[in-house]
Enzyme design. Structure first.
Site, short mmCIF file in Angstrom:
data_model
loop_
_atom_site.label_atom_id
_atom_site.label_comp_id
_atom_site.label_asym_id
_atom_site.label_seq_id
_atom_site.Cartn_x
_atom_site.Cartn_y
_atom_site.Cartn_z
N GLU A 1 -37.22 48.96 -1.23
CA GLU A 1 -37.21 50.42 -1.05
C GLU A 1 -36.82 50.84 0.37
OE1 GLU A 1 -40.89 52.08 -2.54
OE2 GLU A 1 -40.08 52.06 -4.55
N GLU B 1 -39.08 48.66 -11.07
CA GLU B 1 -40.53 48.86 -11.01
C GLU B 1 -40.91 50.09 -11.82
OE1 GLU B 1 -42.26 49.30 -7.14
OE2 GLU B 1 -41.00 47.75 -6.25
C1 GLA Z 1 -43.06 50.90 -4.44
C2 GLA Z 1 -42.92 49.54 -3.78
C3 GLA Z 1 -43.93 48.56 -4.27
C4 GLA Z 1 -45.27 49.21 -4.48
C5 GLA Z 1 -45.12 50.37 -5.42
C6 GLA Z 1 -46.41 51.05 -5.74
O1 GLA Z 1 -42.24 51.09 -5.50
O2 GLA Z 1 -41.65 49.01 -3.92
O3 GLA Z 1 -44.01 47.54 -3.32
O4 GLA Z 1 -45.75 49.66 -3.26
O5 GLA Z 1 -44.31 51.33 -4.82
O6 GLA Z 1 -46.21 52.13 -6.63
#
Ligand code: GLA
Ligand code: ZN
Length: 666
Positions: A148, A305
């Site tokens: 991210e 995710e």
């Molecule tokens: C983000 C991050 C993860 C985690 C999630 C929690 O997407 O990439 O490492 O912190 O949020 O929702």
């Protein structure tokens, strides 16, 4: 192109946070959940590089061996999103300086200065070492760089790099002055070193606005490019050892600071993290999936995710209701996802994410609602196999999304604080969503010729070349819709003189003299010639017709009563429409009845809460029908074909249970 042989089903897995007994238990539970892939090594830099000259892959080798033995597919992260303590201590320059000028310490993540040569050196080196060691493994199906990417840095290294970036772009300081209109408030610069970065104590107006949008915009471009360069550096380091495994980084939908269209050009496959809040409309999530698919002009993406149950970082972390995780997973697939991955496989014992949902909960066993739902989905996905992997969305309607426009529109001081780019895009998207029309999110650079209708809400910033492209599209028979606050400025935020909407005046056949900002509680009446009475909010343009004709007028107490508010211009073989306000649903519906009627694009309005989307592969059409609500919905829907989920032939659908899904293949 299909990137994977099966639907990857799994997600972020952090065995380094657990004992080896737990690893064994994880393997048992993953099997039970029909998980076939894990994303590993996302935050392990400190473990695999304990000091400056020491790499230690012993534990990672063990993890990889364990996963390879059981033939899990591996999404391999490079770990560079969280800096080790020793690195921050020895080289303070690796952490960021924020907009307030505060230099950050060790102890968080996503906090590396993208222009720190030390960070760049060690991040590249680590990515290369990982690829050298693990890149040959067949199980490694994807590289996941950093995590991210986001944010900004305002440190001295960034200032130096910004000046280099500006020299390459403008050549002379005079050209910078001109681009940023530095005569305004007497800000002429004479030396490159006089350029100061955007700062809360500098040109900033609050945290959102700026006195010099040219500077702020260029800094956003530069920062986005700098972070993209970090991605490219790691990717290239991987490519030295592994020439074929696809490389990605997980994106965040409409995330503002990074120009994802530029990122996507460098990525082999787009992946993203979908975290809607309890009150995010299904249409917004749908739009974001479409945007992620649009980044590589329609290529399927990875749902890298999502939470199986709840988040921890939102104000109210509601649970996904029984069945909702499944319906949201299929919604992603309906819009082009070829994977279903979770954050996270096991819920952590400490740290701020201990209340974040996971496939394996704190209780530790498989007898939970969430585990059962994950496992049932795993069975279904295994049965679906690869049949619609790589399938495309057959959209004839495109909505233009553009990061520089997003930045520029929201830097502008005036005309109204309530004007938000993504809201305006969603306002139009929602109307097409209601009609169950497939939509592509399109970049300004992309070829427009496959579309019958292109919508560009708030195309605030537009240049001559983009204008020519739009004119060409309309000239050849395309239909183009744009709105208030379009065609206003050039790429450094200087107004196109000669009347709004600047270079778009010809194709639209109008000119706009003024725009009135309506306070939140105000509405103006709009009378369509076709009979509908609608409401206008937010902004009311004062429009003059050149070649265009009015489709609707203001019916108002204001001086612009009877002025046109929605217009249509025949431009050679096509049509260009202008909407000089924010119309309510009645107004948008009236407008799209007119436009879609001419185009013969079919609308299929279903009861609220239902979504119907299409993917195509070869001669097969897959229609995804989803109930996004916790209630059953009655309908009368003629959809014939075989439902891959219930494994039944379908003729006509009269009822859809709560959160249920059908994938009907023809
Ligand atoms: C983000 C991050 C993860 C985690 C999630 C929690 O997407 O990439 O490492 O912190 O949020 O929702
Ligand atoms: Zn920096």
């Amino acid at each position: 192109m299909t990137q994977f042989q099966t639907i990857l089903f799994g997600g972020d897995y952090n065995p380094e946070q657990w004992t080896k007994e737990i690893w064994q238990e994880d393997m048992r539970l993953f099997d039970l959940a029909h998980i076939n892939s894990t994303t590993i090594n996302v935050f392990s830099w400190a473990t695999i590089q304990p000091s400056e000259n020491e790499y230690d892959f012993e534990q990672l080798d063990e993890i990889v061996n364990m996963l390879v033995e059981r033939d899990y597919k591996i999404v391999f992260a490079t770990s560079t999103a969280a800096l080790p303590a020793w690195l921050c201590r020895r080289y303070p320059e690796v952490t960021r300086t924020d907009f307030e000028g505060r230099h950050h310490h060790f102890s968080h993540r996503h906090n590396a200065c993208p222009n720190s040569p030390v960070f760049q050196y060690y991040a590249k080196k680590l990515a290369g070492k990982l690829a050298e060691r693990y890149g040959h493994l067949d199980n490694v199906v994807c590289w996941h760089i950093s995590n991210e990417y986001g944010g900004e840095c305002y440190c001295d290294n960034c200032a130096k790099a910004f000046r280099v970036w500006l020299k390459a772009k403008y050549g002379t300081i005079e050209a910078v002055n001109k681009a940023w209109n530095m005569q305004f408030w007497g800000h002429t610069l004479y030396d490159w070193d006089e350029i100061v970065l955007p700062n809360v104590l500098g040109e900033a107006i609050g945290t959102e606005k700026t006195a010099f949008a040219g500077l702020s915009l260029d800094y956003r471009r530069f920062m986005s490019d700098s972070i993209l360069q970090n991605f490219k550096d790691e990717r290239d380091a991987i490519r030295e050892f592994d020439s074929k495994t696809p490389v990605t980084t997980n994106l965040m939908g409409t995330y503002k600071p990074l120009d994802y269209f530029k990122f996507a050009k460098e990525m082999d496959i787009v992946s993203w993290d979908n975290y809607p809040a309890y009150n995010t409309p299904a249409s917004f999530t749908a739009m974001t999936h479409d945007l992620m698919r649009g980044l590589k002009a329609g290529q399927p993406f990875m749902l890298m995710e999502q939470t199986p149950s709840q988040q921890n970082w939102q104000p109210y972390n509601s649970l996904k209701k029984p069945g909702q995780m499944r319906s949201m997973s299929y919604q992603a697939m309906a819009h082009g996802a070829d994977t279903v991955q979770f954050f996270q496989l096991r819920r952590s014992v400490g740290g701020c994410e201990k209340f974040h949902g996971a496939v394996i909960d704190h209780v530790g066993h498989e007898h939970t609602r969430v585990f059962r739902e994950v496992s049932q989905l795993g069975v279904e996905l295994a049965r679906l196999g690869d049949q619609f992997l790589g399938a495309r969305t057959p959209a004839k309607v495109g909505i233009i999304f553009d990061w520089p426009n997003y930045w520029g529109l929201e830097y502008a001081s005036g005309p109204t604080t309530d004007l938000k780019y993504v809201d305006q895009i969603h306002h139009y998207y929602k109307e097409l969503y209601r009609r169950q029309i497939d939509v592509d999110m399109v970049s300004l650079e992309q070829d427009f010729s496959q579309y019958d209708l292109l919508i560009a809400p708030c195309l605030y910033m537009v240049n001559q070349e983009q204008t020519r492209k739009i004119e060409d599209f309309v000239r050849k028979g395309g239909h183009f819709v744009t709105t208030m606050m379009s065609g206003i400025v050039d790429e450094t935020d200087n107004v196109h003189l000669g009347g709004y909407p600047g270079p778009l005046k010809d194709v639209l056949g109008i000119w706009v003299e003024e725009f009135d900002a309506l306070p939140p509680e105000y509405r103006e009446n709009v009378q369509f010639k076709s009979g509908e009475r609608a409401k206008a909010q937010l902004l009311c343009d004062v429009i003059h017709l050149n070649d265009a004709q009015a489709l609707a007028y203001y019916d108002s107490q204001e001086f612009y009563n009877s002025y046109p508010v929605v217009t249509q211009n025949h431009f050679e073989n096509g049509n260009a429409y202008y909407v000089g306000t924010m119309l309510d649903e009645v107004g948008l519906s009236a407008l799209f009845d007119i436009i879609l009627g001419t185009l013969g694009i079919e609308s299929r309005v279903l009861p609220d809460g239902l979504e119907l989307k299409t993917r195509r592969k070869g001669d097969k059409t897959y229609q995804f029908l989803i109930n996004h609500t916790a209630q059953k919905i009655s309908c009368d829907l003629a959809l014939t074909g075989y439902d891959l989920l219930s494994q039944k032939q379908i003729e006509n659908i009269t009822e859809i249970p709560a959160f249920d899904v059908k994938i009907i293949v023809q």
